[in-house]
Design a protein around this motif. Structure first.
Motif, PDB file in Angstrom:
ATOM      1  N   ARG A 159       0.848  -1.185   0.000  1.00 15.58           N
ATOM      2  CA  ARG A 159       0.000   0.000   0.000  1.00 15.58           C
ATOM      3  C   ARG A 159       0.883   1.233   0.000  1.00 15.58           C
ATOM      4  O   ARG A 159       2.064   1.173   0.342  1.00 15.58           O
ATOM      5  N   GLU A 160       0.339   2.366  -0.412  1.00 15.46           N
ATOM      6  CA  GLU A 160       1.111   3.595  -0.433  1.00 15.46           C
ATOM      7  C   GLU A 160       1.452   4.048   0.977  1.00 15.46           C
ATOM      8  O   GLU A 160       0.744   3.740   1.934  1.00 15.46           O
ATOM      9  N   VAL A 161       2.554   4.781   1.096  1.00 15.51           N
ATOM     10  CA  VAL A 161       3.034   5.245   2.394  1.00 15.51           C
ATOM     11  C   VAL A 161       3.291   6.741   2.318  1.00 15.51           C
ATOM     12  O   VAL A 161       3.907   7.225   1.362  1.00 15.51           O
ATOM     13  N   LYS A 162       2.820   7.462   3.318  1.00  9.38           N
ATOM     14  CA  LYS A 162       3.090   8.891   3.426  1.00  9.38           C
ATOM     15  C   LYS A 162       4.359   9.091   4.247  1.00  9.38           C
ATOM     16  O   LYS A 162       4.493   8.551   5.339  1.00  9.38           O
ATOM     17  N   VAL A 163       5.265   9.887   3.695  1.00  9.28           N
ATOM     18  CA  VAL A 163       6.555  10.125   4.333  1.00  9.28           C
ATOM     19  C   VAL A 163       6.721  11.615   4.589  1.00  9.28           C
ATOM     20  O   VAL A 163       6.469  12.433   3.694  1.00  9.28           O
ATOM     21  N   ASN A 164       7.132  11.969   5.796  1.00  7.35           N
ATOM     22  CA  ASN A 164       7.447  13.351   6.140  1.00  7.35           C
ATOM     23  C   ASN A 164       8.961  13.520   6.194  1.00  7.35           C
ATOM     24  O   ASN A 164       9.664  12.677   6.762  1.00  7.35           O
ATOM     25  N   ILE A 165       9.450  14.613   5.613  1.00  9.83           N
ATOM     26  CA  ILE A 165      10.885  14.880   5.573  1.00  9.83           C
ATOM     27  C   ILE A 165      11.136  16.242   6.212  1.00  9.83           C
ATOM     28  O   ILE A 165      10.451  17.216   5.908  1.00  9.83           O
ATOM     29  N   GLN A 166      12.115  16.300   7.081  1.00  9.90           N
ATOM     30  CA  GLN A 166      12.369  17.508   7.848  1.00  9.90           C
ATOM     31  C   GLN A 166      13.873  17.732   7.971  1.00  9.90           C
ATOM     32  O   GLN A 166      14.631  16.805   8.239  1.00  9.90           O
ATOM     33  N   SER A 167      14.299  18.965   7.741  1.00  6.35           N
ATOM     34  CA  SER A 167      15.694  19.306   8.003  1.00  6.35           C
ATOM     35  C   SER A 167      15.905  19.397   9.504  1.00  6.35           C
ATOM     36  O   SER A 167      14.974  19.677  10.263  1.00  6.35           O
ATOM     37  N   ALA A 168      17.126  19.175   9.950  1.00  6.64           N
ATOM     38  CA  ALA A 168      17.385  19.093  11.393  1.00  6.64           C
ATOM     39  C   ALA A 168      18.717  19.728  11.735  1.00  6.64           C
ATOM     40  O   ALA A 168      19.631  19.821  10.900  1.00  6.64           O
ATOM     41  N   ASN A 169      18.812  20.169  12.987  1.00  8.61           N
ATOM     42  CA  ASN A 169      20.070  20.661  13.545  1.00  8.61           C
ATOM     43  C   ASN A 169      20.742  19.544  14.330  1.00  8.61           C
ATOM     44  O   ASN A 169      20.114  18.545  14.686  1.00  8.61           O
ATOM     45  N   ALA A 170      22.022  19.739  14.621  1.00  8.53           N
ATOM     46  CA  ALA A 170      22.795  18.726  15.343  1.00  8.53           C
ATOM     47  C   ALA A 170      22.967  19.148  16.800  1.00  8.53           C
ATOM     48  O   ALA A 170      23.423  20.256  17.084  1.00  8.53           O
ATOM     49  N   TYR A 171      22.597  18.262  17.701  1.00 11.65           N
ATOM     50  CA  TYR A 171      22.729  18.482  19.145  1.00 11.65           C
ATOM     51  C   TYR A 171      23.600  17.386  19.731  1.00 11.65           C
ATOM     52  O   TYR A 171      23.738  16.291  19.161  1.00 11.65           O
ATOM     53  N   THR A 172      24.150  17.670  20.900  1.00 17.65           N
ATOM     54  CA  THR A 172      24.892  16.643  21.635  1.00 17.65           C
ATOM     55  C   THR A 172      23.968  15.998  22.652  1.00 17.65           C
ATOM     56  O   THR A 172      23.305  16.695  23.430  1.00 17.65           O
ATOM     57  N   TYR A 173      23.899  14.682  22.635  1.00 17.02           N
ATOM     58  CA  TYR A 173      23.101  13.968  23.627  1.00 17.02           C
ATOM     59  C   TYR A 173      23.765  14.166  24.999  1.00 17.02           C
ATOM     60  O   TYR A 173      24.985  14.244  25.098  1.00 17.02           O
ATOM     61  N   PRO A 174      22.959  14.286  26.083  1.00 20.75           N
ATOM     62  CA  PRO A 174      23.543  14.578  27.398  1.00 20.75           C
ATOM     63  C   PRO A 174      24.667  13.644  27.828  1.00 20.75           C
ATOM     64  O   PRO A 174      25.614  14.079  28.497  1.00 20.75           O
ATOM     65  N   THR A 175      24.583  12.359  27.467  1.00 17.78           N
ATOM     66  CA  THR A 175      25.648  11.425  27.840  1.00 17.78           C
ATOM     67  C   THR A 175      26.673  11.247  26.718  1.00 17.78           C
ATOM     68  O   THR A 175      27.473  10.311  26.753  1.00 17.78           O
ATOM     69  N   GLY A 176      26.658  12.158  25.739  1.00 12.50           N
ATOM     70  CA  GLY A 176      27.623  12.103  24.658  1.00 12.50           C
ATOM     71  C   GLY A 176      27.030  11.498  23.398  1.00 12.50           C
ATOM     72  O   GLY A 176      26.068  10.733  23.439  1.00 12.50           O
TER      73      GLY A 176
END
Length: 335
Positions: free
Chosen positions: A70-87
């Motif tokens: 079946r057809e699938v709806k896909v969302n695409i989004q640009s993103a920024n880079a963050y550091t996860y708290p534990t690295g």
């Protein structure tokens, strides 16, 4: 009449209430492939790693194959880079918490990425999605961001629940992130530093602020830590890393309270961090307040469930005796 009332009360109190709700998640088989530009570093596979100049225009893309019927709806989004708290590095449009954030002079690469935000992919077919990037005009070593591709399953199995209870359908979002790394010609010195220490009461963790103030990825961060009380007695110690930090980011790196007891008072966190063969030392004071200890105790105190029993409660026996007395009194007066 009184006998009927008593029976109804007992039946109402003793009858169990059942809640049975279930949902079924359907898989969305998608294959996502990066379409690399000429500026891609050949040795890098799986994400975009490009050699660029400030002000360049780059066209990249992704090929999404829908292997579903079946057809699938896909969302695409640009993103920024963050550091996860534990690295480590994570990609999202906006994260602004006490535990991780971008610094004021950070380059938000999401603002420089152009992509169609919603795509419908027919069943058993592939679609190539173009993505345009304008390289920010800055003096830096690395600019980092990403592309987030998500599918949202609206399919769910809703079952009947008993009257007076809620029905639920569980919707599942699946996210696939691809890093976009822009490598500029300039090489920068590291600008890593440590900040204040503190205590996170809801998780019983000591933290130290860490900053990467350079337009570059700071990799291979590792070190040792030691916590002592106001008498200089060691409470616990350990090691951490190695891990990376995204450019121009800040985190509160946590250490679990590795001691059998948690007491309020003044403490010292001693740190020794190794960055690019350079050692950074710091000694930061922090305080654990009595309310911090109480909050953690309330969160971790086990809840003991009440024992289930089929016996009729004492108050119900008492009510039955009173009603029986009323019945006998009424019958005696009729005689």
């Amino acid at each position: 009449m009184l006998r009927s009332i008593l029976f109804t009360i007992i039946l109402f109190i003793c009858s169990p209430v059942y809640h049975y709700i279930s949902a079924q998640e359907e898989d969305l088989p998608l294959v996502i492939e990066p379409l690399y530009p000429d500026s891609q570093i050949p040795e890098t596979i799986g994400y975009f790693d490009m050699t660029v100049e400030p002000g360049d225009r780059e066209e990249i893309g992704v090929r999404i194959t829908n292997e579903n019927n079946r057809e699938v709806k896909v969302n695409i989004q640009s993103a920024n880079a963050y550091t996860y708290p534990t690295g480590g590095i994570v990609y999202d449009l906006e994260i602004d918490t006490e535990n991780t954030s971008l610094l004021e002079d950070a380059i938000r690469l999401a603002d420089y990425i152009e992509v169609e935000e919603a795509i419908t992919i027919p069943a058993l077919s592939s679609v190539d999605i173009p993505i345009n990037i304008t390289v920010p005009d800055i003096e830096g070593e690395t600019i980092l961001g990403g592309i987030r591709i998500s599918t949202f399953s609206e399919e769910g199995e809703q079952t009947e629940a008993e009257e007076g209870t809620a029905n639920f359908v569980i919707n599942t979002e699946t996210i696939h992130a691809i890093a976009v790394q822009l490598n500029l010609p300039k090489s920068l010195e590291s600008e890593f530093s440590l900040g204040q220490a503190g205590f996170i009461s809801n998780s019983a963790q000591v933290f130290i602020e860490m900053f990467n103030k350079a337009h570059k990825i700071q990799d291979n961060i590792l070190g040792e830590y030691r916590v002592t009380n106001n008498k200089g007695e060691e409470i616990f110690e350990g090691e951490f890393g190695p891990f990376n930090m995204a450019p121009n980011t800040k985190i509160r790196y946590p250490f679990n309270w590795n001691n059998e007891t948690l007491d309020d008072g003044d403490y010292v966190l001693d740190m020794e961090v190794t960055i690019d063969d350079e050692t950074i030392k710091a000694s930061e004071n922090f305080t654990i307040h009595n309310e911090d200890v109480e909050e953690y105790a309330e969160r971790t105190e086990p809840i003991v469930p009440e024992a289930r029993t089929n016996k009729i409660p004492t108050w119900m026996w008492g009510g039955g005796i009173i009603l029986f007395g009323i019945i006998m009194f009424t019958m005696g007066r009729r005689k």
